[in-house]
Scaffold this active site. Structure first.
Site, PDB file in Angstrom:
ATOM      1  N   LYS A  39      44.610 -41.561   8.616  1.00 31.08           N
ATOM      2  CA  LYS A  39      43.491 -42.341   9.155  1.00 31.08           C
ATOM      3  C   LYS A  39      43.413 -42.193  10.667  1.00 31.08           C
ATOM      4  O   LYS A  39      44.442 -42.144  11.344  1.00 31.08           O
ATOM      5  CB  LYS A  39      43.661 -43.823   8.811  1.00 31.08           C
ATOM      6  CG  LYS A  39      43.588 -44.123   7.316  1.00 31.08           C
ATOM      7  CD  LYS A  39      43.700 -45.620   7.047  1.00 31.08           C
ATOM      8  CE  LYS A  39      43.528 -45.892   5.553  1.00 31.08           C
ATOM      9  NZ  LYS A  39      43.593 -47.330   5.254  1.00 31.08           N
ATOM     10  N   GLY A  83      35.914 -48.172   8.594  1.00 32.94           N
ATOM     11  CA  GLY A  83      34.777 -48.011   7.693  1.00 32.94           C
ATOM     12  C   GLY A  83      34.760 -46.648   7.020  1.00 32.94           C
ATOM     13  O   GLY A  83      33.708 -46.185   6.603  1.00 32.94           O
ATOM     14  N   GLY A  84      35.918 -46.019   6.916  1.00 32.23           N
ATOM     15  CA  GLY A  84      36.011 -44.763   6.160  1.00 32.23           C
ATOM     16  C   GLY A  84      35.817 -43.498   6.979  1.00 32.23           C
ATOM     17  O   GLY A  84      35.923 -42.398   6.450  1.00 32.23           O
ATOM     18  N   LYS A  90      50.674 -44.531   2.583  1.00 30.31           N
ATOM     19  CA  LYS A  90      50.681 -44.197   1.161  1.00 30.31           C
ATOM     20  C   LYS A  90      49.256 -44.446   0.654  1.00 30.31           C
ATOM     21  O   LYS A  90      48.627 -45.446   1.016  1.00 30.31           O
ATOM     22  CB  LYS A  90      51.672 -45.134   0.444  1.00 30.31           C
ATOM     23  CG  LYS A  90      51.682 -45.000  -1.045  1.00 30.31           C
ATOM     24  CD  LYS A  90      52.557 -43.855  -1.490  1.00 30.31           C
ATOM     25  CE  LYS A  90      52.508 -43.702  -3.012  1.00 30.31           C
ATOM     26  NZ  LYS A  90      52.981 -42.362  -3.429  1.00 30.31           N
ATOM     27  N   TYR A  91      48.717 -43.505  -0.139  1.00 29.30           N
ATOM     28  CA  TYR A  91      47.350 -43.691  -0.656  1.00 29.30           C
ATOM     29  C   TYR A  91      47.386 -44.575  -1.886  1.00 29.30           C
ATOM     30  O   TYR A  91      48.123 -44.312  -2.840  1.00 29.30           O
ATOM     31  CB  TYR A  91      46.729 -42.325  -0.995  1.00 29.30           C
ATOM     32  CG  TYR A  91      45.299 -42.443  -1.484  1.00 29.30           C
ATOM     33  CD1 TYR A  91      44.311 -42.956  -0.657  1.00 29.30           C
ATOM     34  CD2 TYR A  91      44.946 -42.049  -2.775  1.00 29.30           C
ATOM     35  CE1 TYR A  91      43.002 -43.077  -1.095  1.00 29.30           C
ATOM     36  CE2 TYR A  91      43.630 -42.157  -3.225  1.00 29.30           C
ATOM     37  CZ  TYR A  91      42.669 -42.678  -2.384  1.00 29.30           C
ATOM     38  OH  TYR A  91      41.378 -42.800  -2.821  1.00 29.30           O
ATOM     39  N   GLU A 138      41.615 -53.706   7.551  1.00 31.29           N
ATOM     40  CA  GLU A 138      40.938 -53.771   8.851  1.00 31.29           C
ATOM     41  C   GLU A 138      40.486 -55.199   9.080  1.00 31.29           C
ATOM     42  O   GLU A 138      40.333 -55.968   8.138  1.00 31.29           O
ATOM     43  CB  GLU A 138      39.674 -52.880   8.850  1.00 31.29           C
ATOM     44  CG  GLU A 138      39.967 -51.404   8.841  1.00 31.29           C
ATOM     45  CD  GLU A 138      38.705 -50.536   8.747  1.00 31.29           C
ATOM     46  OE1 GLU A 138      37.604 -51.028   9.022  1.00 31.29           O
ATOM     47  OE2 GLU A 138      38.859 -49.359   8.392  1.00 31.29           O
ATOM     48  N   ASN A 176      37.187 -57.201  10.818  1.00 32.72           N
ATOM     49  CA  ASN A 176      35.859 -57.094  11.419  1.00 32.72           C
ATOM     50  C   ASN A 176      35.632 -58.313  12.295  1.00 32.72           C
ATOM     51  O   ASN A 176      35.685 -59.443  11.805  1.00 32.72           O
ATOM     52  CB  ASN A 176      34.784 -57.034  10.341  1.00 32.72           C
ATOM     53  CG  ASN A 176      35.005 -55.858   9.413  1.00 32.72           C
ATOM     54  OD1 ASN A 176      35.237 -54.738   9.858  1.00 32.72           O
ATOM     55  ND2 ASN A 176      34.977 -56.102   8.121  1.00 32.72           N
ATOM     56  N   ARG A 197      33.034 -59.722  13.619  1.00 36.81           N
ATOM     57  CA  ARG A 197      31.584 -59.977  13.691  1.00 36.81           C
ATOM     58  C   ARG A 197      31.157 -60.743  12.430  1.00 36.81           C
ATOM     59  O   ARG A 197      31.926 -60.858  11.487  1.00 36.81           O
ATOM     60  CB  ARG A 197      30.829 -58.639  13.723  1.00 36.81           C
ATOM     61  CG  ARG A 197      31.096 -57.807  12.468  1.00 36.81           C
ATOM     62  CD  ARG A 197      30.156 -56.636  12.283  1.00 36.81           C
ATOM     63  NE  ARG A 197      30.320 -56.042  10.980  1.00 36.81           N
ATOM     64  CZ  ARG A 197      31.235 -55.148  10.629  1.00 36.81           C
ATOM     65  NH1 ARG A 197      32.112 -54.729  11.512  1.00 36.81           N
ATOM     66  NH2 ARG A 197      31.298 -54.680   9.390  1.00 36.81           N
ATOM     67  N   VAL A 231      26.985 -58.339   7.030  1.00 43.42           N
ATOM     68  CA  VAL A 231      25.759 -58.285   6.218  1.00 43.42           C
ATOM     69  C   VAL A 231      25.863 -59.262   5.041  1.00 43.42           C
ATOM     70  O   VAL A 231      24.933 -60.016   4.753  1.00 43.42           O
ATOM     71  CB  VAL A 231      25.525 -56.846   5.689  1.00 43.42           C
ATOM     72  CG1 VAL A 231      24.360 -56.817   4.699  1.00 43.42           C
ATOM     73  CG2 VAL A 231      25.282 -55.868   6.828  1.00 43.42           C
TER      74      VAL A 231
HETATM   75  C1  MV4 Z   1      42.767 -46.721   1.957  1.00 45.13           C
HETATM   76  C2  MV4 Z   1      42.527 -46.406   0.604  1.00 45.13           C
HETATM   77  C3  MV4 Z   1      43.621 -46.172  -0.197  1.00 45.13           C
HETATM   78  N1  MV4 Z   1      44.863 -46.207   0.329  1.00 45.13           N
HETATM   79  N2  MV4 Z   1      44.021 -46.757   2.425  1.00 45.13           N
HETATM   80  C4  MV4 Z   1      38.171 -46.912   3.261  1.00 45.13           C
HETATM   81  C5  MV4 Z   1      37.538 -47.592   4.418  1.00 45.13           C
HETATM   82  C6  MV4 Z   1      38.638 -47.977   5.324  1.00 45.13           C
HETATM   83  N3  MV4 Z   1      38.521 -49.370   5.624  1.00 45.13           N
HETATM   84  C7  MV4 Z   1      39.900 -47.694   4.595  1.00 45.13           C
HETATM   85  N4  MV4 Z   1      39.538 -47.189   3.306  1.00 45.13           N
HETATM   86  C8  MV4 Z   1      40.487 -46.918   2.363  1.00 45.13           C
HETATM   87  N5  MV4 Z   1      41.758 -46.981   2.801  1.00 45.13           N
HETATM   88  C9  MV4 Z   1      45.044 -46.489   1.617  1.00 45.13           C
HETATM   89  N6  MV4 Z   1      46.283 -46.508   2.112  1.00 45.13           N
HETATM   90  C10 MV4 Z   1      41.227 -46.373   0.146  1.00 45.13           C
HETATM   91  C11 MV4 Z   1      40.188 -46.605   1.024  1.00 45.13           C
HETATM   92  C12 MV4 Z   1      38.887 -46.479   0.449  1.00 45.13           C
HETATM   93  C13 MV4 Z   1      38.039 -47.569   0.285  1.00 45.13           C
HETATM   94  C14 MV4 Z   1      38.375 -48.826   0.708  1.00 45.13           C
HETATM   95  C15 MV4 Z   1      37.519 -49.889   0.541  1.00 45.13           C
HETATM   96  C16 MV4 Z   1      36.297 -49.692  -0.080  1.00 45.13           C
HETATM   97  C17 MV4 Z   1      35.934 -48.455  -0.491  1.00 45.13           C
HETATM   98  C18 MV4 Z   1      36.788 -47.375  -0.322  1.00 45.13           C
HETATM   99  C19 MV4 Z   1      36.388 -46.128  -0.762  1.00 45.13           C
HETATM  100  C20 MV4 Z   1      37.215 -45.065  -0.576  1.00 45.13           C
HETATM  101  C21 MV4 Z   1      38.461 -45.243   0.039  1.00 45.13           C
END
Ligand code: MV4
Length: 447
Positions: free
Chosen positions: A158, A164-165, A201-202, A288, A290, A292, A295
């Site tokens: 990241k 926000g991705g 870690k994912y 995260e 936010n 603010r 929406v």
């Molecule tokens: C992740 C994740 C899985 N594992 N982190 C997407 C937006 C940002 N705020 C962080 N996000 C993600 N972080 C880890 N370690 C999956 C996402 C993610 C996601 C998170 C919330 C809503 C939609 C998403 C869509 C794809 C990935």
């Protein structure tokens, strides 16, 4: 209390803020670009000041023009809404310097949560669960690879300046590591002017659940429970609900307490949201914060009977909050109506609305700035209305939403309404058993 608030935004959120100001007896100043001359926020505010041409950079992001508008109209506070300058630390600081109260976070709070690696470290220190990964930024690809081996694949890289991705890469195998690492570095340098990366870690197929909090200047922080925002596409939320079908009262309580701990750690003042990932085991992790209003704040308003904009204004004016937490008394669901074609990759569909009928009736709230004859400009985001429904059960709310959407008449532009109608009939959605991967399997043809 403030006498006059300038609203540094447009569209439905500008109207939303004007409405609460009216009820509180506060005068309002709208600012607008030349593309928004015919907008309702301009007509509904007590005063309006043109701040520049259509591009956001020259109007809604134009700090000198907005500060000048506040000075000439004698506004004592600025509400930034969401997007635009709402999380701009420089703007928050400049408002303070000019003696104008910024109804939002301080520059320090924005910066502390804007850098994602720092935000995560702050949360971890204050006892909020975080996803296993690097301790802050990673300097070299070798170091990153070694850590990935240790925490095991899949991992996610990241951008510390992202959010926000944006600027993320999922890495599933060591053989693709260097390429994806380099991509993330290049992309974040170009997008944010900051190439700092960290690793986690994912978590596969999580739910995105956020907790609404409000803090005051006396150090009190309370929560107003969660919003489930798992139904999204390319990091754009499509529909949000509360309470989440995935939370038990016990988990809600624990997540609420964690969110309060995190916000209290940075002495947060105002309304904010702590985003969590919830995994298949019901374990939750900070993602995260936010700083603010968001929406989707109306669904929380509908189930707690709180006016969140009013709360923001009160705490900005130095009034203490109660310190109680609030739990949902009802169910609420919001569908974002965008001027986009859902059958065509959600491609924007700006243009003139030639005919409009908004839904109504029991349990239906519409937050929108559009009217029949209004031309949606191509310069800004394409959300034109939020349909918010509330009711006694999730089943009732889904049926009510479908009824409201069927009642919605809009001609001249394509919208996401057909998508939402189909969503209300989707078995997986109805079951409540969905994750952030939901849209990957959704048929968007023939809408
Ligand atoms: C992740 C994740 C899985 N594992 N982190 C997407 C937006 C940002 N705020 C962080 N996000 C993600 N972080 C880890 N370690 C999956 C996402 C993610 C996601 C998170 C919330 C809503 C939609 C998403 C869509 C794809 C990935």
């Amino acid at each position: 209390m403030f006498k006059k608030i300038l609203i540094a935004n447009r569209g439905e959120i500008a109207l939303r803020i004007i409405r609460t100001c009216r009820e509180m007896g506060i005068k309002t100043v709208a600012v607008y670009s030349t593309a928004d001359r015919e907008s309702l926020h301009v007509k509904f505010a007590d005063e309006a000041v043109c701040i520049g041409p259509p591009p956001s950079r020259q109007s809604y992001l134009n700090i000198p023009a907005i500060i000048s508008a506040a000075e000439v109209t004698g506004a004592d506070a600025i509400h930034p809404g969401y997007g635009f300058l709402s999380e701009n630390a420089e703007f928050s600081r400049i408002c303070a310097e000019y003696g104008i109260k910024f109804i939002g976070a301080t520059a320090e709070q924005i910066n502390s949560m804007g850098d994602k690696a720092t935000a995560k470290a702050t949360m971890k220190t204050s006892g909020v669960p975080v996803i296993p990964g690097s301790e802050g930024l990673i300097d070299t690809v070798e170091e990153a690879k070694a850590l990935a081996k240790e925490i095991k694949y899949p991992v996610i890289i990241k951008a510390t300046a992202g959010g926000g991705g944006r600027g993320m890469r999922i890495i599933r195998h060591e053989d693709e590591f260097e390429k994806l690492w380099d991509d993330a570095k290049t992309e974040s340098a170009a997008a944010f002017g900051n190439d700092g990366l960290y690793m986690e870690k994912y978590v596969e197929e999580p739910r995105h659940i956020e907790i609404q909090i409000v803090g005051d200047q006396f150090g009190t922080v309370c929560h107003l429970s969660e919003r489930d925002c798992s139904i999204q596409r390319r990091h754009q939320k499509l529909c949000e609900e509360t309470p989440s079908p995935a939370l038990t009262p016990e988990l809600r309580e624990r997540m609420g307490i964690a969110a309060i701990k995190g916000a209290a750690a940075i002495k947060y003042e105002g309304a904010g949201t702590i985003e969590f990932l919830v995994d298949k085991n019901g374990d939750f992790y900070f993602m995260e914060m936010n700083t603010r209003i968001q929406v989707e704040h109306p669904i929380t308003e509908e189930v707690t009977d709180f006016d969140l904009i009013k709360e923001q204004i009160k705490v900005a004016a130095g009034i203490a909050i109660s310190g109680q937490n609030y739990f949902p008394k009802l169910y609420a669901l919001e569908c974002r109506i965008n001027a986009e074609d859902p059958s065509n990759g959600f491609r924007p569909s700006p243009g003139k609305i030639t005919n409009l009928h908004l839904p109504g009736g029991h349990g239906v709230r519409i937050d929108s700035h559009v009217y029949s004859g209004y031309t949606i400009p191509p310069n800004y985001d394409s959300m034109i209305a939020k349909v918010i429904v509330s009711g006694q059960s999730r089943e009732e709310v889904l049926l009510r939403m479908k009824r409201a959407l069927q009642e919605f008449v809009i001609e001249g532009v394509k919208t996401t309404i057909p998508f939402h109608i189909k969503l209300m009939d989707d078995e997986r959605f109805k079951s409540g058993q969905f994750t952030t991967a939901f849209m990957e399997g959704f048929d968007l043809t023939n809408l």
